[in-house]
Scaffold this motif. Structure first.
Motif, mmCIF file in Angstrom:
data_model
loop_
_atom_site.group_PDB
_atom_site.id
_atom_site.type_symbol
_atom_site.label_atom_id
_atom_site.label_comp_id
_atom_site.label_asym_id
_atom_site.label_seq_id
_atom_site.Cartn_x
_atom_site.Cartn_y
_atom_site.Cartn_z
ATOM 1 N N PHE A 1 27.926 5.796 -56.283
ATOM 2 C CA PHE A 1 27.058 7.297 -57.605
ATOM 3 C C PHE A 1 26.793 6.762 -58.633
ATOM 4 C CE2 PHE A 1 27.784 10.701 -54.023
ATOM 5 C CZ PHE A 1 28.803 9.977 -53.417
ATOM 6 N N GLU A 2 25.336 6.758 -59.096
ATOM 7 C CA GLU A 2 25.526 6.436 -60.294
ATOM 8 C C GLU A 2 25.631 8.073 -61.177
ATOM 9 O OE1 GLU A 2 20.994 5.206 -59.514
ATOM 10 O OE2 GLU A 2 21.135 6.497 -61.509
ATOM 11 N N PRO A 3 25.592 8.410 -62.021
ATOM 12 C CA PRO A 3 25.339 10.043 -62.538
ATOM 13 C C PRO A 3 24.245 10.820 -62.018
ATOM 14 C CG PRO A 3 26.225 8.324 -64.722
ATOM 15 C CD PRO A 3 25.711 7.480 -63.534
ATOM 16 N N GLY A 4 24.228 11.746 -61.403
ATOM 17 C CA GLY A 4 23.306 12.434 -60.612
ATOM 18 C C GLY A 4 22.799 12.304 -58.583
ATOM 19 N N ALA A 5 23.065 10.943 -58.739
ATOM 20 C CA ALA A 5 23.345 10.559 -57.578
ATOM 21 C C ALA A 5 24.120 11.417 -56.668
ATOM 22 C CB ALA A 5 23.469 9.190 -57.179
ATOM 23 N N ALA A 6 22.998 11.459 -55.226
ATOM 24 C CA ALA A 6 23.745 12.399 -54.535
ATOM 25 C C ALA A 6 23.454 11.329 -52.801
ATOM 26 C CB ALA A 6 22.875 13.914 -54.104
ATOM 27 N N THR A 7 24.764 11.977 -52.270
ATOM 28 C CA THR A 7 24.558 11.598 -51.084
ATOM 29 C C THR A 7 23.187 11.884 -49.842
ATOM 30 O OG1 THR A 7 26.094 13.565 -49.929
ATOM 31 C CG2 THR A 7 27.157 11.664 -50.959
ATOM 32 N N GLY A 8 22.920 13.803 -49.804
ATOM 33 C CA GLY A 8 21.826 14.142 -49.510
ATOM 34 C C GLY A 8 22.629 14.920 -48.553
ATOM 35 N N HIS A 9 22.289 15.708 -48.449
ATOM 36 C CA HIS A 9 22.871 16.919 -47.167
ATOM 37 C C HIS A 9 23.322 16.570 -46.283
ATOM 38 C CE1 HIS A 9 23.574 20.945 -45.543
ATOM 39 N NE2 HIS A 9 23.694 20.500 -44.269
ATOM 40 N N HIS A 10 24.586 16.883 -45.387
ATOM 41 C CA HIS A 10 24.544 16.127 -44.246
ATOM 42 C C HIS A 10 25.905 16.348 -43.458
ATOM 43 C CE1 HIS A 10 27.467 13.933 -47.569
ATOM 44 N NE2 HIS A 10 28.241 14.111 -46.881
ATOM 45 N N VAL A 11 26.091 16.161 -41.966
ATOM 46 C CA VAL A 11 27.221 16.809 -41.468
ATOM 47 C C VAL A 11 28.566 15.687 -40.864
ATOM 48 C CG1 VAL A 11 28.246 18.096 -39.767
ATOM 49 C CG2 VAL A 11 26.366 18.789 -40.756
ATOM 50 N N HIS A 12 29.823 16.038 -41.524
ATOM 51 C CA HIS A 12 30.307 15.009 -40.543
ATOM 52 C C HIS A 12 30.257 15.383 -39.083
ATOM 53 C CE1 HIS A 12 32.002 13.043 -44.245
ATOM 54 N NE2 HIS A 12 31.069 13.741 -45.156
ATOM 55 N N GLY A 13 30.462 13.844 -38.280
ATOM 56 C CA GLY A 13 30.280 13.976 -37.306
ATOM 57 C C GLY A 13 31.601 13.128 -37.271
ATOM 58 N N MET A 14 33.509 13.155 -37.958
ATOM 59 C CA MET A 14 34.124 12.148 -37.240
ATOM 60 C C MET A 14 35.284 13.394 -38.759
ATOM 61 S SD MET A 14 33.976 8.064 -36.439
ATOM 62 C CE MET A 14 32.383 7.835 -37.164
ATOM 63 N N GLY A 15 36.774 13.152 -37.943
ATOM 64 C CA GLY A 15 37.604 13.489 -39.580
ATOM 65 C C GLY A 15 37.941 12.490 -40.047
#
Lengths: 98, 98
Positions: free
Chosen positions: B28-42
């Motif tokens: 991640f650069e500063p301010g970067a984001a994954t975007g909204h997501h749901v974790h399907g696995m532990g």
């Protein structure tokens, strides 16, 4: 003297030990070793520093270099001694899944 | 505009994807984001740098700081957006177990 090892011990620090995983940070001064052991669980290793591994197992002795972040996975049953074969301290985090 | 995000994307690099685990390094650069997501696995996260997380989820927004090597585990089903809320690049390695 069987089992005698002039090598200083690698230092394990348990970070998580719950129903799902056991996570251990291993810190090695130069020349330090885990001692011979058998992995009862599958595991993933995340090198936190560059690691100059000296691996001693049934196949003999071999040197493996892993860069920090160069992750690898192994199945349960691996049997070896892991030595810091380098001149710098090394550290990795081991994630064993139950 | 739903889904529009002025934040630069976090960069995923798949390190291992086999029958047992998927291991991804996230940069991640500063301010970067994954975007909204749901974790399907532990999953287990190993911060490779100090991380200044800004977590956006159903509970709102909160800041969490994790030092390099400060590992944590989460169960499947976590739903959020992960942002680098700091001024420095950050990186972590995510181990998802299948």
């Amino acid at each position: 003297m069987p089992g005698y090892s002039a090598r200083p011990p690698a230092i394990p620090t348990i970070l998580i030990d719950d129903a799902v995983v056991r996570v251990t940070r291993w810190d090695f001064e130069p020349g330090a070793a885990t001692g011979h052991h058998v992995h009862g669980m599958g595991y993933v290793v995340v090198p936190m520093t560059d690691c100059q591994f000296l691996i001693e197992d049934a196949g003999g002795e071999r040197r493996v270099t892993s860069k920090a972040g160069e992750v690898y996975r192994r199945d349960a049953g691996v049997e070896h001694n892991v030595v810091n074969g380098g001149a710098e301290p090394m550290s990795f985090i081991e994630i064993e899944y139950k």
